[in-house]
Design a protein around this motif. Sequence first.
Motif, PDB file in Angstrom:
ATOM      1  N   ASP A 234      44.730  52.410  38.196  1.00  0.00           N
ATOM      2  CA  ASP A 234      45.695  53.365  38.721  1.00  0.00           C
ATOM      3  C   ASP A 234      45.970  53.082  40.202  1.00  0.00           C
ATOM      4  N   THR A 235      44.887  52.836  40.931  1.00  0.00           N
ATOM      5  CA  THR A 235      45.026  52.488  42.348  1.00  0.00           C
ATOM      6  C   THR A 235      45.863  51.222  42.505  1.00  0.00           C
ATOM      7  N   GLY A 236      45.693  50.291  41.564  1.00  0.00           N
ATOM      8  CA  GLY A 236      46.430  49.041  41.613  1.00  0.00           C
ATOM      9  C   GLY A 236      47.877  49.186  41.163  1.00  0.00           C
ATOM     10  N   GLY A 237      48.281  50.399  40.837  1.00  0.00           N
ATOM     11  CA  GLY A 237      49.669  50.650  40.469  1.00  0.00           C
ATOM     12  C   GLY A 237      49.971  50.494  38.987  1.00  0.00           C
ATOM     13  N   LEU A 238      48.916  50.460  38.152  1.00  0.00           N
ATOM     14  CA  LEU A 238      49.137  50.321  36.711  1.00  0.00           C
ATOM     15  C   LEU A 238      48.976  51.666  36.007  1.00  0.00           C
ATOM     16  N   MET A 239      49.638  51.818  34.878  1.00  0.00           N
ATOM     17  CA  MET A 239      49.464  53.043  34.101  1.00  0.00           C
ATOM     18  C   MET A 239      48.558  52.727  32.909  1.00  0.00           C
ATOM     19  N   VAL A 240      47.460  53.449  32.817  1.00  0.00           N
ATOM     20  CA  VAL A 240      46.490  53.155  31.758  1.00  0.00           C
ATOM     21  C   VAL A 240      46.881  53.892  30.478  1.00  0.00           C
ATOM     22  N   VAL A 241      47.034  53.128  29.361  1.00  0.00           N
ATOM     23  CA  VAL A 241      47.439  53.761  28.107  1.00  0.00           C
ATOM     24  C   VAL A 241      46.282  53.865  27.111  1.00  0.00           C
ATOM     25  N   GLY A 242      45.184  53.213  27.384  1.00  0.00           N
ATOM     26  CA  GLY A 242      44.053  53.321  26.466  1.00  0.00           C
ATOM     27  C   GLY A 242      42.915  52.422  26.856  1.00  0.00           C
ATOM     28  N   SER A 243      41.742  52.711  26.282  1.00  0.00           N
ATOM     29  CA  SER A 243      40.605  51.837  26.554  1.00  0.00           C
ATOM     30  C   SER A 243      39.711  51.756  25.312  1.00  0.00           C
ATOM     31  N   THR A 244      38.971  50.693  25.235  1.00  0.00           N
ATOM     32  CA  THR A 244      38.097  50.483  24.090  1.00  0.00           C
ATOM     33  C   THR A 244      36.917  49.622  24.509  1.00  0.00           C
ATOM     34  N   TYR A 245      35.836  49.661  23.717  1.00  0.00           N
ATOM     35  CA  TYR A 245      34.737  48.739  23.998  1.00  0.00           C
ATOM     36  C   TYR A 245      34.021  48.344  22.708  1.00  0.00           C
TER      37      TYR A 245
ATOM     38  N   ILE B 105      40.233  44.205  41.528  1.00  0.00           N
ATOM     39  CA  ILE B 105      39.812  44.686  42.851  1.00  0.00           C
ATOM     40  C   ILE B 105      40.411  43.810  43.947  1.00  0.00           C
ATOM     41  N   LEU B 106      40.466  42.509  43.694  1.00  0.00           N
ATOM     42  CA  LEU B 106      41.093  41.605  44.670  1.00  0.00           C
ATOM     43  C   LEU B 106      42.555  41.972  44.879  1.00  0.00           C
ATOM     44  N   ASP B 107      43.240  42.312  43.786  1.00  0.00           N
ATOM     45  CA  ASP B 107      44.639  42.751  43.875  1.00  0.00           C
ATOM     46  C   ASP B 107      44.751  43.984  44.770  1.00  0.00           C
ATOM     47  N   ILE B 108      43.858  44.925  44.539  1.00  0.00           N
ATOM     48  CA  ILE B 108      43.890  46.174  45.309  1.00  0.00           C
ATOM     49  C   ILE B 108      43.590  45.900  46.777  1.00  0.00           C
ATOM     50  N   PHE B 109      42.555  45.106  47.012  1.00  0.00           N
ATOM     51  CA  PHE B 109      42.221  44.734  48.394  1.00  0.00           C
ATOM     52  C   PHE B 109      43.455  44.136  49.064  1.00  0.00           C
ATOM     53  N   ASN B 110      44.131  43.287  48.311  1.00  0.00           N
ATOM     54  CA  ASN B 110      45.314  42.609  48.817  1.00  0.00           C
ATOM     55  C   ASN B 110      46.411  43.606  49.192  1.00  0.00           C
ATOM     56  N   GLN B 111      46.632  44.560  48.309  1.00  0.00           N
ATOM     57  CA  GLN B 111      47.659  45.591  48.566  1.00  0.00           C
ATOM     58  C   GLN B 111      47.301  46.432  49.780  1.00  0.00           C
ATOM     59  N   ARG B 112      45.995  46.662  49.954  1.00  0.00           N
ATOM     60  CA  ARG B 112      45.563  47.609  50.986  1.00  0.00           C
ATOM     61  C   ARG B 112      45.145  46.983  52.305  1.00  0.00           C
ATOM     62  N   ALA B 113      45.094  45.663  52.341  1.00  0.00           N
ATOM     63  CA  ALA B 113      44.628  45.023  53.570  1.00  0.00           C
ATOM     64  C   ALA B 113      45.617  45.268  54.700  1.00  0.00           C
ATOM     65  N   ALA B 114      45.261  46.173  55.591  1.00  0.00           N
ATOM     66  CA  ALA B 114      46.206  46.575  56.634  1.00  0.00           C
ATOM     67  C   ALA B 114      46.043  45.768  57.912  1.00  0.00           C
ATOM     68  N   THR B 115      44.835  45.290  58.184  1.00  0.00           N
ATOM     69  CA  THR B 115      44.628  44.539  59.426  1.00  0.00           C
ATOM     70  C   THR B 115      44.488  43.051  59.137  1.00  0.00           C
ATOM     71  N   HIS B 116      44.591  42.291  60.194  1.00  0.00           N
ATOM     72  CA  HIS B 116      44.450  40.850  60.081  1.00  0.00           C
ATOM     73  C   HIS B 116      43.073  40.495  59.516  1.00  0.00           C
ATOM     74  N   GLU B 117      42.056  41.187  60.019  1.00  0.00           N
ATOM     75  CA  GLU B 117      40.700  40.884  59.576  1.00  0.00           C
ATOM     76  C   GLU B 117      40.524  41.143  58.074  1.00  0.00           C
ATOM     77  N   ALA B 118      41.035  42.276  57.630  1.00  0.00           N
ATOM     78  CA  ALA B 118      40.914  42.611  56.208  1.00  0.00           C
ATOM     79  C   ALA B 118      41.660  41.598  55.358  1.00  0.00           C
ATOM     80  N   ALA B 119      42.837  41.193  55.828  1.00  0.00           N
ATOM     81  CA  ALA B 119      43.635  40.221  55.089  1.00  0.00           C
ATOM     82  C   ALA B 119      42.876  38.897  54.956  1.00  0.00           C
ATOM     83  N   LEU B 120      42.208  38.495  56.055  1.00  0.00           N
ATOM     84  CA  LEU B 120      41.435  37.253  56.019  1.00  0.00           C
ATOM     85  C   LEU B 120      40.280  37.369  55.037  1.00  0.00           C
ATOM     86  N   GLN B 121      39.630  38.516  55.067  1.00  0.00           N
ATOM     87  CA  GLN B 121      38.505  38.719  54.161  1.00  0.00           C
ATOM     88  C   GLN B 121      38.941  38.655  52.704  1.00  0.00           C
ATOM     89  N   VAL B 122      40.070  39.246  52.416  1.00  0.00           N
ATOM     90  CA  VAL B 122      40.575  39.243  51.054  1.00  0.00           C
ATOM     91  C   VAL B 122      40.959  37.817  50.634  1.00  0.00           C
TER      92      VAL B 122
END
Length: 358
Positions: free
Chosen positions: A20-31, A94-111
């Motif tokens: 959800d944070t990554g901008g996706l809509m979850v329609v179901g889950s299974t295991y 999580i990498l996608d989310i980090f990427n979307q949220r990396a606001a500073t130069h340092e965070a962007a480098l870390q991602v």
Amino acid sequence: DREESFGIDESLKELAQLADTGGLMVVGSTYQKLPFPNPRTYIGSGKVSEIKSAIHALDVETVIFDDELSPGQLRNLEKAFGGDVRVCDRTALILDIFNQRAATHEAALQVALAQMEYQLPRLTRMWTHLERQAGGQVKGMGEKQIEVDKRILRTQIGILKKELESVRKHRKQYRNRRTSVPVPVVSLVGYTNAGKSTLLNRLTGANVLAEDRLFATLDPTTRRVQIKNRKEFLLTDTVGFIQKLPTMLVAAFRATLEEISESSLLVHVVDISHPLSEQQIEAVENVLSELDVSSIPKLMVWNKVDKAQDPQKIKLEAETREDVVCISALTGEGLEEFCDAVQHKVKDSMVWVEALVP
Ligand code: GDP
């Protein structure tokens, strides 16, 4: 063994929140419970067919696996599901989310660094796959190409690491300037969704993203708090904890926490209405104990008391505990007590803060 304390349902719920944070809509889950993962497709063939039907029925675009998949498994699953279905795992999400949220130069480098490190072992199969497609005519070429690609990637990783180091050094210089002003710095730590940004907003009116999402705050955000006739302090938000942080992301996550080692006070925000609040507290404290922060005073905040099953009981318990304040960042309940407690604690650590001043 992680499954024992953190069940499949909880893990999938957290994954859904991440999606959800990554901008996706979850329609179901299974295991599925298997003695060991299927080496080709991670899940069994029956499960593959089941998911495939669901994909068509629900018009699914992305299938996310909660555990890390090998490059081969990824490819086989994408092939099995067909069409344009994207298959990914928790780490990639999580990498996608980090990427979307990396606001500073340092965070962007870390991602970027974490992304390259994620890609490195995944190069191999990609090339052997191409080789097979070419009908074996270019045998050996793939192998060479992998080596070249790996070398390029490793060089880039090296460059990134150096740049990151230099950015950190500069941030430290900036921090030293900031702490030369004798204003106490209070850091908010805690589980994701505990209500850290809501509390920050409530106290400062700052426009920090507060939403029912994970990683609402990737970069430490600092605001000034000045309430009534109380002394001013700086309040810093940090990136939230999650239960199943993939190992390769731990370094990036910790680096974002390094800053708290220079605080006058750590405020551990807890969602006391959460069924697993005790485990979350433990997880946060475990990480804190590994950072160099043992000399910093701590205050625990039991947040979302408005949402708790028995608020009265929780408030009474908080009263018996030292260093625990009960609040609702949403309704504003307990915030005066919170500020008083901060004031009190910070007074204790004032000597320490001033000792930092050059
Ligand atoms: P963070 O990840 O720790 O920064 O958490 P957020 O501040 O983004 O809050 C996560 C969710 O919890 C949001 O939907 C908030 O509205 C909600 N929330 C925060 N504090 C409270 C509270 O005291 N009571 C209730 N009921 N909800 C809260």
